[in-house]
Design a protein around this motif. Structure first.
Motif, PDB file in Angstrom:
ATOM      1  N   PRO B  18      75.645  62.914  80.838  1.00 13.25           N
ATOM      2  CA  PRO B  18      76.722  62.438  79.899  1.00 13.25           C
ATOM      3  C   PRO B  18      77.199  61.076  80.361  1.00 13.25           C
ATOM      4  N   PHE B  19      77.387  60.038  79.517  1.00 12.46           N
ATOM      5  CA  PHE B  19      78.145  59.000  80.157  1.00 12.46           C
ATOM      6  C   PHE B  19      79.548  58.928  79.322  1.00 12.46           C
ATOM      7  N   ARG B  20      80.329  58.459  79.826  1.00 14.90           N
ATOM      8  CA  ARG B  20      81.807  58.315  78.935  1.00 14.90           C
ATOM      9  C   ARG B  20      81.568  57.253  77.941  1.00 14.90           C
ATOM     10  N   GLY B  21      82.247  57.745  76.665  1.00 11.56           N
ATOM     11  CA  GLY B  21      81.778  57.150  75.433  1.00 11.56           C
ATOM     12  C   GLY B  21      80.876  57.738  74.628  1.00 11.56           C
ATOM     13  N   GLN B  22      79.977  58.447  75.416  1.00 10.42           N
ATOM     14  CA  GLN B  22      78.747  59.116  74.720  1.00 10.42           C
ATOM     15  C   GLN B  22      79.384  59.928  73.416  1.00 10.42           C
ATOM     16  N   TYR B  23      80.430  60.637  73.351  1.00  8.35           N
ATOM     17  CA  TYR B  23      81.083  61.281  72.293  1.00  8.35           C
ATOM     18  C   TYR B  23      82.483  60.414  71.912  1.00  8.35           C
ATOM     19  N   TYR B  29      77.605  57.290  69.569  1.00  2.00           N
ATOM     20  CA  TYR B  29      76.568  57.851  69.699  1.00  2.00           C
ATOM     21  C   TYR B  29      76.814  59.126  68.753  1.00  2.00           C
ATOM     22  N   SER B  30      77.941  59.856  69.187  1.00  2.00           N
ATOM     23  CA  SER B  30      78.002  60.980  68.326  1.00  2.00           C
ATOM     24  C   SER B  30      79.549  61.348  68.359  1.00  2.00           C
ATOM     25  N   GLU B  31      80.256  61.819  67.004  1.00  2.00           N
ATOM     26  CA  GLU B  31      81.466  62.091  66.930  1.00  2.00           C
ATOM     27  C   GLU B  31      81.832  63.353  67.098  1.00  2.00           C
ATOM     28  N   TYR B  32      80.970  64.370  67.295  1.00  2.00           N
ATOM     29  CA  TYR B  32      81.199  65.731  67.638  1.00  2.00           C
ATOM     30  C   TYR B  32      80.651  66.240  68.865  1.00  2.00           C
ATOM     31  N   LYS B  33      81.441  66.808  69.740  1.00  2.00           N
ATOM     32  CA  LYS B  33      81.057  67.381  71.036  1.00  2.00           C
ATOM     33  C   LYS B  33      81.675  68.829  71.220  1.00  2.00           C
ATOM     34  N   TRP B  34      80.892  69.794  70.734  1.00  2.00           N
ATOM     35  CA  TRP B  34      81.355  71.141  70.435  1.00  2.00           C
ATOM     36  C   TRP B  34      81.737  71.825  72.159  1.00  2.00           C
ATOM     37  N   ALA B  35      82.824  72.302  72.158  1.00  2.00           N
ATOM     38  CA  ALA B  35      83.504  72.760  73.618  1.00  2.00           C
ATOM     39  C   ALA B  35      84.168  74.181  73.150  1.00  2.00           C
ATOM     40  N   MET B  36      84.279  74.755  74.385  1.00  2.00           N
ATOM     41  CA  MET B  36      84.924  76.053  74.282  1.00  2.00           C
ATOM     42  C   MET B  36      85.930  76.065  75.505  1.00  2.00           C
TER      43      MET B  36
ATOM     44  N   PRO C  88      66.915  63.307  74.070  1.00  2.00           N
ATOM     45  CA  PRO C  88      67.470  63.425  75.414  1.00  2.00           C
ATOM     46  C   PRO C  88      67.485  64.820  75.909  1.00  2.00           C
ATOM     47  N   LYS C  89      66.961  65.084  77.311  1.00  2.00           N
ATOM     48  CA  LYS C  89      66.986  66.266  77.673  1.00  2.00           C
ATOM     49  C   LYS C  89      67.551  66.359  79.077  1.00  2.00           C
ATOM     50  N   GLY C  90      68.285  67.411  79.319  1.00  2.00           N
ATOM     51  CA  GLY C  90      68.892  67.695  80.463  1.00  2.00           C
ATOM     52  C   GLY C  90      69.991  66.520  80.959  1.00  2.00           C
ATOM     53  N   GLY C  91      70.333  65.370  80.191  1.00  2.00           N
ATOM     54  CA  GLY C  91      71.083  64.348  80.763  1.00  2.00           C
ATOM     55  C   GLY C  91      70.243  63.296  81.386  1.00  2.00           C
ATOM     56  N   LYS C  92      68.757  63.734  81.668  1.00  2.00           N
ATOM     57  CA  LYS C  92      68.005  62.566  82.217  1.00  2.00           C
ATOM     58  C   LYS C  92      67.660  61.544  81.164  1.00  2.00           C
ATOM     59  N   ALA C  93      67.429  60.352  81.609  1.00  2.00           N
ATOM     60  CA  ALA C  93      66.976  59.340  80.808  1.00  2.00           C
ATOM     61  C   ALA C  93      65.882  59.625  79.874  1.00  2.00           C
TER      62      ALA C  93
END
Lengths: 482, 282, 174
Positions: B18-23, B29-36, C88-93
């Motif tokens: 994950p990179f910052r700003g991905q969600y 990239y996406s406006e959803y990230k489901w978490a618990m 995307p798989k497993g956070g890899k490129a």
């Protein structure tokens, strides 16, 4: 004091021609053809015993697989999270065994160790058939075997591809490459011998050999191309063999499971592969020698050399094995350490210790010449060593899955069911059957290379004797000044 | 065509996650990230979540013997541990923990699947494609939590004798032998809510959709939502507990209860647990 | 002038090479070393000293195979990863380099081996039809020398062969 030519010859032989002892250089070439082609005609009765027993064993495996196919993998007694078992362990074992065929054939060819010549053909065939057997385990192991083709990268309208990041796909690629390359290597190396078969066969077999030998005539142009091709292929095959088992080891080394996630796995696997492969080459050496009456070509000195090589491989393996334990211990990773302790003390402990004994201690028996040259002892020993290597693979797979990172999922009571054992036994049947069939149809000793071996030794001897005779001063003093 | 595609989008294809700003609500990239967020202090270990999961996700009931053998298909399970230091009464040190797929951002299971049956969805779920699965079981081997369950038997033929098959949830499949399955955060509900929201030109509201386990929890121990939305309950809880989705080592206050399981293996799980507070002197 | 073939069988390599040496020194008109073919049960690299180096082009095939197949392989893997809809798989490129290098390496071997084999079949002209002037003994223990020459010098060649006591001389259409 006058040295006759004969005396000089004997002196030279004593001095230089140590290689002489592994094979009798004075065998008539026509006799070589006759002896080896005889193996395609009428082997000893034991051949049929082995063949029928293997077929029966194979049928056991087939029926177990049919049952498993119908019912689901539960009948193998695998469970969550102990999802891998004997199939994967035996898969690695079989695939590892093949590597020695390539080592013996390609590496020793590059290094001009010509004692390989009488024994490399069947080792290469062994490589091919162990790879076929291993590939079978990949299929047996799958939950949905009928969809195995998803692993193959074929274009389709859904734009789905295999996941090239997965070590299993690397495996599939590596095994595919290895299987086809070693088949090509085996076949090209066999063409001159197939021509011999063609020249001697009659009836429908003549047609087969006629087709397979591609009209080989042994012209100097053909031989020149052949030499270059064979050497080039050997140069490709060596790194390929090393890469294949390294890739197989990444199935484990690239995963997070403690006990799998070990940096030294690639060389460890390669060493183990060569070790078990050499052991099986010895087993097959003894079987073929008896079955096809190859006593004159598969001689005791060659067996001894094989045994020495096995000993060396065993020591490399032992070293890497101990390194694995040491690095796990001093690495002080909690999960890996407890997995190691579990292996040594848990309910797989007897097998773990047995594997260490068979793999590291037993090979010391090979230090004794009496053991190395005793055929029945070597037969038993090679089988035991291979059993130890099989245990090693099992001890990598099972105990770590039983005792992973997450304590809630520790699963210590897993034991393979008769279906798993049946399929493992069936794989032996499958391999033996194919191998025996091969040895019956194709020459399992390379005739032209044995001739080359004899030719080189004879011309070496002639050259030395000539030198000796033309240099009487030295000859008078009793051979060359050392 | 492909080479042009490669050259044009090379930096995108080389981007690690994950990179910052991905969600991001601004939709890079996406406006959803489901978490618990799961509060163990509130959890009573009543197993209602497990039951609800069985009902919602067509999980087969395998029976006592197979359960003991390790064939249970509980996508969410209550784990019990006894503290061995409690002396004569280890039960008094009991702790428990509901465990389900952690929907890791850097999921170990995804990389190893040979056929790409398990993938990362745009909304941060770890999806499982049953039709693609060939049953190599590598994902289970590589899952540190061992929350993946393999269909060792052909359950559809035995688990729902007539007329029980009528109670199966039509929104998702019944899995046959030889495929791997696991918790999906009830993706069938999420997709439905997302489609509904899209037809109304809005984002899914907080609390609009929850998985079956959250819905069934009698004590509201599990909170679920879109962590991208800073106003959602789950985002606030993560923030209050100073747990950062993108970090593998949290720099949180020691008084904070929030943690993620096995964070040191760097899977970046999407489930935050909150420690149980225990009065040891009482 | 019509050409025809003659083949003599010798019992060992030394005899055969002596015969070739004599042929060379005999300076027959229209005789070319390229028309001499040695048929032997084993490889005799020494013969190149007499017959000149026979060119072997197999390695050119190997070179191109080992160069282009891995390149194509890498492009194939990378572009299929880029067009895979579930990327995307497993956070890899999406296009991770270490796995792709592993696969490229396998393609390198694959290309090298396959093209070498192909090169061998092309360069050694296999499969080919066997010559009529072939003797099964060549595959056992005898050495054959096959010469293509003009009819005018044929008797001279045969005489020369006879001097070296061949086991058999065959001639005629090839």
């Amino acid at each position: 004091m006058v040295n006759t030519y004969e005396e000089t010859e004997v002196a030279v032989e004593k001095k230089f021609v140590k290689k002489e002892h592994d094979i009798n250089a004075d065998i008539e070439w026509a006799k070589i053809n006759k002896d080896i082609l005889r193996s395609l005609e009428r082997p000893r009765a034991i051949f049929w015993v082995i063949f029928v027993a293997s077929f029966a064993l194979f049928m056991v495996g087939v029926s177990c697989e049919v049952y498993q196919y119908q019912t689901g993998l539960g009948v193998a007694n695998l469970d969550n999270p102990h999802v891998w078992g004997l199939y994967v362990a035996t898969f690695i074992w079989w695939i590892g065994m093949g590597h020695s065929g390539t080592l013996l054939s390609a590496l020793l060819h590059i290094m001009h160790a010509d004692w390989r010549k009488p024994i490399y053909r069947y080792s290469e065939a062994m490589t091919t058939f162990t790879l076929l057997t291993a590939a079978m385990f990949v299929l047996v192991h799958l939950g949905r075997i009928w969809q195995f083709y998803y692993v193959v990268a074929y274009p389709n309208e859904r734009w789905t591809w295999p996941n090239f990041q997965s070590p299993l796909v690397w495996d599939a690629t590596a095994i595919g490459t290895y299987l086809t390359s070693s088949l090509i290597f085996l076949y090209i190396g066999m063409i001159p011998d197939l021509a011999i078969c063609r020249d001697n066969a009659i009836g429908f077999r003549k047609k087969i050999y006629l087709f397979l030998s591609l009209g080989w005539m042994g012209t100097d142009r053909q031989w020149a191309n052949f030499r270059v091709t064979y050497l080039t292929l050997a140069c490709f095959l060596m790194p390929l063999a090393v890469s294949v088992h390294s890739i197989v080891s990444t199935d484990f080394a690239a995963s997070q499971q403690p006990g799998y996630h070990i940096t030294s796995f690639p060389p460890y696997f390669v060493a183990g592969a060569i070790y078990s492969g050499l052991a099986v080459i010895i087993t097959l050496f003894i079987v073929l020698r008896y079955t096809f009456r190859f006593e004159e070509y598969m001689t005791i000195p060659i067996l001894e050399k094989l045994a020495k090589l096995t000993f060396a491989a065993a020591m490399v393996w032992t070293y890497l094995n101990l390194i694995e334990y040491a690095s796990t211990w001093y690495g002080n990773d909690m999960y890996a350490k407890q997995a190691l302790i579990y292996r040594a003390t848990g309910n797989f402990a007897p097998f773990w210790w047995m594997m260490n004994f068979l793999g590291s201690v037993l090979p010391f028996a090979l230090a004794f010449k009496k053991v190395r040259t005793n055929i029945p002892v070597m037969l038993v020993l090679s089988i035991l060593l291979n059993f130890g290597m099989w245990l090693e693979r099992w001890m990598i797979i099972s105990p770590t899955l039983a005792h992973g990172i997450y304590p809630w999922t520790w699963d210590h009571d897993q034991w393979p069911s008769f279906v798993q054992w049946g399929i493992v036994a069936g794989s032996f049947g499958w391999f033996n059957m194919l191998f025996m069939l091969y040895c019956k149809i194709f020459p399992s000793i390379s005739m032209y290379e044995v001739k080359e071996m004899l030719y080189e030794r004879r011309s070496f001897k002639t050259k030395k004797v000539a030198e000796e005779v033309s240099n009487p001063e030295l000859a008078v003093e009793g051979g060359l000044a050392s | 065509m492909s080479i042009t595609n490669l050259l044009n989008n090379w930096s995108f294809y080389r981007q690690k996650r994950p990179f910052r700003g991905q969600y991001d609500l601004n939709k890079q990239y996406s406006e959803y990230k489901w978490a618990m967020a799961l509060d163990l202090d509130i959890c009573t270990g009543c197993n209602a979540c497990t039951t609800a999961c069985y009902a919602e996700n067509n999980l087969p009931v395998v029976g006592k013997e197979r359960y003991q053998h390790g064939y249970a298909m509980h996508w969410i399970r209550i784990e019990r541990y006894w503290d061995e230091n409690m002396g004569e009464f280890p039960e008094s040190g009991t702790s428990f923990l509901p465990m389900m797929c952690q929907q890791c951002e850097e999921a170990p299971c995804e990389t190893v699947c040979p056929v790409g049956a398990t993938n990362h969805t745009n909304d941060g779920l770890n999806s499982q494609n049953y039709h693609r699965c060939i049953g190599s079981r590598y994902c289970s081997v590589n899952c540190p939590y061992k929350v993946r369950y393999f269909n060792f038997w052909n359950y559809p033929s035995t688990a729902w004798p007539s007329p029980l098959q009528d109670q199966l949830n039509p929104d998702l499949t019944v899995r046959t032998k030889g495929v791997m399955e696991k918790c999906t955060f009830c993706v069938q509900r999420l997709n439905e809510a997302k489609s509904r929201a899209r037809t109304e030109y809005r984002l899914v509201k907080d609390g609009e959709v929850v998985p079956a386990c959250v819905q069934a929890c009698p004590t509201n121990a599990i909170t679920f939502g879109n962590i991208v939305d800073p106003k959602s309950k789950v985002a606030k809880m993560w923030k209050n507990q100073q747990v950062d989705l993108y970090k593998d080592e949290q720099e949180k206050d020691s008084s904070m209860r929030g943690y993620r399981i096995l964070e040191d293996l760097r899977p970046f799980p999407s489930v935050m647990y909150m420690e149980r507070v225990r009065d040891m002197e009482a | 002038m019509s050409k025809s073939h003659v083949m003599a069988l010798f019992s060992d390599f030394d005899q055969a090479s002596a015969a070739i040496r004599d042929l060379k020194s005999a300076n027959l008109e229209g005789f070319k070393l390229d028309d001499v073919t040695l048929k032997s049960p084993i490889e005799h690299p020494e013969i190149e000293e007499l017959l000149g180096k026979r060119p072997v082009y197999v390695r050119i095939f190997t070179f191109f195979g080992a160069l282009f197949v891995p390149l194509l392989g890498f492009l194939f893997v990378a572009s299929s990863q880029a067009t895979f809809l579930l990327q995307p798989k497993g956070g890899k490129a999406v296009i991770p380099l270490p796995p792709n290098f592993v696969l490229t390496y396998e393609f390198f071997i694959l290309g090298g081996v396959y093209m070498t084999a192909l090169g061998f079949f092309i360069c050694a002209k296999l499969p080919m039809k066997r010559n009529k002037l072939y003797n099964a003994h060549v595959s056992a223990d005898q050495i054959g020398i096959l010469i293509k020459a003009e009819d005018a010098i044929m008797p001279a060649i045969k005489d020369l062969f006879t001097k070296h006591k061949p086991l058999e001389i065959m001639w005629g259409e090839n």
